[in-house]
Design a protein around this motif. Structure first.
Motif, PDB file in Angstrom:
ATOM      1  N   ALA A 131       0.827  -1.177  -0.077  1.00  0.00           N
ATOM      2  CA  ALA A 131       0.024   0.023   0.034  1.00  0.00           C
ATOM      3  C   ALA A 131       0.970   1.326   0.013  1.00  0.00           C
ATOM      4  N   TRP A 132       1.988   1.171   0.606  1.00  0.00           N
ATOM      5  CA  TRP A 132       2.812   2.446   0.600  1.00  0.00           C
ATOM      6  C   TRP A 132       3.719   2.327  -0.593  1.00  0.00           C
ATOM      7  N   ALA A 133       3.777   1.472  -1.432  1.00  0.00           N
ATOM      8  CA  ALA A 133       4.745   1.310  -2.546  1.00  0.00           C
ATOM      9  C   ALA A 133       3.918   2.088  -3.782  1.00  0.00           C
ATOM     10  N   THR A 134       4.175   3.162  -3.612  1.00  0.00           N
ATOM     11  CA  THR A 134       3.129   4.153  -4.645  1.00  0.00           C
ATOM     12  C   THR A 134       4.165   4.560  -5.712  1.00  0.00           C
ATOM     13  N   ASP A 135       5.164   4.661  -5.342  1.00  0.00           N
ATOM     14  CA  ASP A 135       6.417   5.262  -6.458  1.00  0.00           C
ATOM     15  C   ASP A 135       7.395   4.505  -7.015  1.00  0.00           C
ATOM     16  N   PHE A 136       6.923   2.964  -6.648  1.00  0.00           N
ATOM     17  CA  PHE A 136       8.105   1.908  -7.239  1.00  0.00           C
ATOM     18  C   PHE A 136       7.155   0.711  -7.163  1.00  0.00           C
ATOM     19  N   ALA A 137       7.706  -0.216  -7.941  1.00  0.00           N
ATOM     20  CA  ALA A 137       6.956  -1.748  -8.100  1.00  0.00           C
ATOM     21  C   ALA A 137       7.161  -2.518  -6.793  1.00  0.00           C
ATOM     22  N   TYR A 138       6.323  -3.197  -6.509  1.00  0.00           N
ATOM     23  CA  TYR A 138       6.464  -4.005  -5.269  1.00  0.00           C
ATOM     24  C   TYR A 138       5.993  -5.417  -5.703  1.00  0.00           C
ATOM     25  N   LEU A 139       6.852  -6.426  -5.044  1.00  0.00           N
ATOM     26  CA  LEU A 139       6.688  -7.872  -5.109  1.00  0.00           C
ATOM     27  C   LEU A 139       6.769  -8.326  -3.880  1.00  0.00           C
ATOM     28  N   ASP A 140       5.852  -9.168  -3.263  1.00  0.00           N
ATOM     29  CA  ASP A 140       6.252 -10.007  -2.202  1.00  0.00           C
ATOM     30  C   ASP A 140       6.607 -11.284  -2.522  1.00  0.00           C
ATOM     31  N   GLY A 141       7.537 -11.716  -1.714  1.00  0.00           N
ATOM     32  CA  GLY A 141       7.891 -13.085  -2.016  1.00  0.00           C
ATOM     33  C   GLY A 141       8.285 -13.872  -0.915  1.00  0.00           C
ATOM     34  N   ALA A 142       8.230 -15.466  -0.927  1.00  0.00           N
ATOM     35  CA  ALA A 142       8.438 -16.201   0.018  1.00  0.00           C
ATOM     36  C   ALA A 142       9.474 -17.457  -0.452  1.00  0.00           C
ATOM     37  N   ILE A 143      10.285 -17.837   0.080  1.00  0.00           N
ATOM     38  CA  ILE A 143      11.583 -18.758  -0.334  1.00  0.00           C
ATOM     39  C   ILE A 143      11.213 -20.233   0.300  1.00  0.00           C
ATOM     40  N   MET A 144      10.762 -21.141  -0.564  1.00  0.00           N
ATOM     41  CA  MET A 144      10.527 -22.378  -0.235  1.00  0.00           C
ATOM     42  C   MET A 144      11.971 -23.314  -0.589  1.00  0.00           C
ATOM     43  N   ALA A 145      12.921 -22.806   0.511  1.00  0.00           N
ATOM     44  CA  ALA A 145      14.233 -23.692   0.312  1.00  0.00           C
ATOM     45  C   ALA A 145      15.076 -23.110   1.392  1.00  0.00           C
ATOM     46  N   ILE A 146      16.186 -23.930   1.794  1.00  0.00           N
ATOM     47  CA  ILE A 146      16.978 -23.595   2.778  1.00  0.00           C
ATOM     48  C   ILE A 146      18.307 -22.996   1.934  1.00  0.00           C
ATOM     49  N   PRO A 147      19.154 -21.986   2.597  1.00  0.00           N
ATOM     50  CA  PRO A 147      20.248 -21.356   1.941  1.00  0.00           C
ATOM     51  C   PRO A 147      21.082 -22.111   1.039  1.00  0.00           C
ATOM     52  N   GLU A 148      21.465 -23.296   1.478  1.00  0.00           N
ATOM     53  CA  GLU A 148      22.346 -24.234   0.635  1.00  0.00           C
ATOM     54  C   GLU A 148      21.714 -24.603  -0.599  1.00  0.00           C
ATOM     55  N   VAL A 149      20.541 -24.468  -0.688  1.00  0.00           N
ATOM     56  CA  VAL A 149      19.948 -24.982  -2.095  1.00  0.00           C
ATOM     57  C   VAL A 149      19.403 -23.843  -3.036  1.00  0.00           C
ATOM     58  N   ILE A 150      19.686 -22.602  -2.757  1.00  0.00           N
ATOM     59  CA  ILE A 150      19.362 -21.418  -3.447  1.00  0.00           C
ATOM     60  C   ILE A 150      20.209 -21.441  -4.840  1.00  0.00           C
ATOM     61  N   SER A 151      19.612 -21.257  -5.876  1.00  0.00           N
ATOM     62  CA  SER A 151      20.042 -21.436  -7.143  1.00  0.00           C
ATOM     63  C   SER A 151      20.028 -22.916  -7.846  1.00  0.00           C
ATOM     64  N   ARG A 152      19.655 -23.528  -7.001  1.00  0.00           N
ATOM     65  CA  ARG A 152      19.560 -25.086  -7.463  1.00  0.00           C
ATOM     66  C   ARG A 152      18.136 -25.347  -7.817  1.00  0.00           C
ATOM     67  N   PRO A 153      18.094 -26.562  -8.707  1.00  0.00           N
ATOM     68  CA  PRO A 153      16.760 -26.787  -9.100  1.00  0.00           C
ATOM     69  C   PRO A 153      15.651 -26.935  -8.058  1.00  0.00           C
ATOM     70  N   GLU A 154      16.269 -27.665  -7.128  1.00  0.00           N
ATOM     71  CA  GLU A 154      15.044 -27.904  -5.807  1.00  0.00           C
ATOM     72  C   GLU A 154      14.558 -26.770  -5.161  1.00  0.00           C
ATOM     73  N   ALA A 155      15.286 -25.510  -5.493  1.00  0.00           N
ATOM     74  CA  ALA A 155      14.691 -24.428  -4.801  1.00  0.00           C
ATOM     75  C   ALA A 155      13.616 -23.796  -5.464  1.00  0.00           C
ATOM     76  N   PHE A 156      12.452 -23.456  -4.784  1.00  0.00           N
ATOM     77  CA  PHE A 156      11.517 -22.476  -5.542  1.00  0.00           C
ATOM     78  C   PHE A 156      10.981 -21.181  -4.632  1.00  0.00           C
ATOM     79  N   LEU A 157      10.797 -20.473  -5.360  1.00  0.00           N
ATOM     80  CA  LEU A 157      10.395 -19.133  -4.896  1.00  0.00           C
ATOM     81  C   LEU A 157       8.995 -18.854  -5.087  1.00  0.00           C
ATOM     82  N   LEU A 158       8.016 -18.003  -4.270  1.00  0.00           N
ATOM     83  CA  LEU A 158       6.725 -17.595  -4.548  1.00  0.00           C
ATOM     84  C   LEU A 158       6.522 -16.059  -4.621  1.00  0.00           C
TER      85      LEU A 158
END
Length: 313
Positions: A131-158
């Motif tokens: 609601a306060w992101a009036t002058d810029f684009a806003y995406l909310d996200g969630a990370i369904m992965a642990i740090p060790e698998v970020i960038s690997r195929p089993e990581a997915f983000l919402l």
């Protein structure tokens, strides 16, 4: 499954980035800023660097930026300079309040940029931030992965929020893992996040209870695990079938009626009590089935429990 708290306000001055307001082009890699360098934030920044994105980082604790600086990240001395350095700003902090405290004073610098908030929170918090992101684009996200698998195929983000922002930065966000977009309601990513975590905790609690139960008979958890995994693959079939029933609003007992499930649930409670295992978990499952039957879902299939969770039974 993110969270990257920071406590030290001492500035970092080395490798300070210059302001970068150039538009993203097909020829130039997207410039990225990562704010918050807990374990997850460091993994995100590392993934962007490895993918060739000019990456700026900021964290209240200077030491957390040292390894990233050695890998080529620019370290911003202030949040404002970190924001000005890139077109895509990724925030991964401890909670929604930290996001507002850290990024809120820099709305002017955020103008024309995209803010991606990968901080854990509720759907209402995501909508409040949007609601306060009036002058810029806003995406909310969630990370369904642990740090060790970020960038690997089993990581997915919402992700959810501004559709044009996701389309613009989808390829960059895929650097972190499979990126899924749920539409312009900024709260949907957070709702999916907690719902999926509930599935995880429920599954793991059931496994741990089963391991404790079999452990009382001197069966190792490692011996139980393969059978648990095999059974889980069958349970996924139930999930798909029950989802269709829930969407139809009809719960036929195609595999077994609630009464049949209830009778077996009572065995689980009795076995647990006899083995000296805590009965709270199976007793709660039994109570849910009893409530559904008492509310009139006699003869219904297991999916009928949805009405209990909806508060309508």
């Amino acid at each position: 499954m993110n969270n990257a708290p920071a406590t030290n306000t001492a500035p970092v001055t080395k490798n300070a980035p210059a302001a970068n307001t150039a538009p993203v082009t097909d020829d130039a890699p997207v410039t990225v800023t990562v704010i918050g360098l807990g374990l997850m934030g460091q993994a995100l920044a590392t993934a962007f660097l490895k993918a060739g994105h000019p990456t700026t980082v900021w964290n209240r604790t200077p030491a957390k930026a040292e390894d990233l600086a050695a890998r080529g990240a620019a370290v911003a001395p202030t949040v404002g300079e970190a924001v000005l350095a890139s077109s895509l700003i990724v925030v991964c902090l401890s909670d929604s309040a930290a996001v507002h405290d850290t990024v809120g004073p820099h709305r002017a610098e955020l103008a024309g940029r995209t803010l991606v908030n990968l901080t854990s929170g509720t759907s209402d918090e995501a909508r409040e931030t949007a609601a306060w992101a009036t002058d810029f684009a806003y995406l909310d996200g969630a990370i369904m992965a642990i740090p060790e698998v970020i960038s690997r195929p089993e990581a997915f983000l919402l992700f959810s929020g501004a559709p044009e922002a996701f389309e613009r930065h989808e390829e960059t966000l895929k650097t972190l893992g499979n990126a899924v977009f749920f539409g312009e309601d900024p709260g949907l990513a957070s709702l999916y996040d907690v719902a999926l975590l509930g599935v995880m905790w429920g599954t793991l609690n059931a496994f741990l209870h089963g391991a404790a139960l079999l452990g009382a008979a001197k069966v190792d958890a490692s011996a139980f695990a393969p059978f648990a995994n095999q059974w889980l693959s069958s349970v996924t079939g139930f999930v798909s079938a029950y989802a269709e029933q829930i969407d139809r609003g009809a719960y036929p007992a195609e595999d077994a009626a609630l009464e049949t499930h209830l009778a077996t649930m009572k065995y689980l409670v009795r076995e647990s009590a006899a083995a000296g295992i805590d009965t709270d978990w199976p007793a709660r499952i039994q109570a849910l089935a009893e409530r559904a039957i008492e509310a009139g879902h006699t003869g219904a299939g297991y999916a009928g429990l949805i009405e209990v969770f909806r508060g309508q039974a």
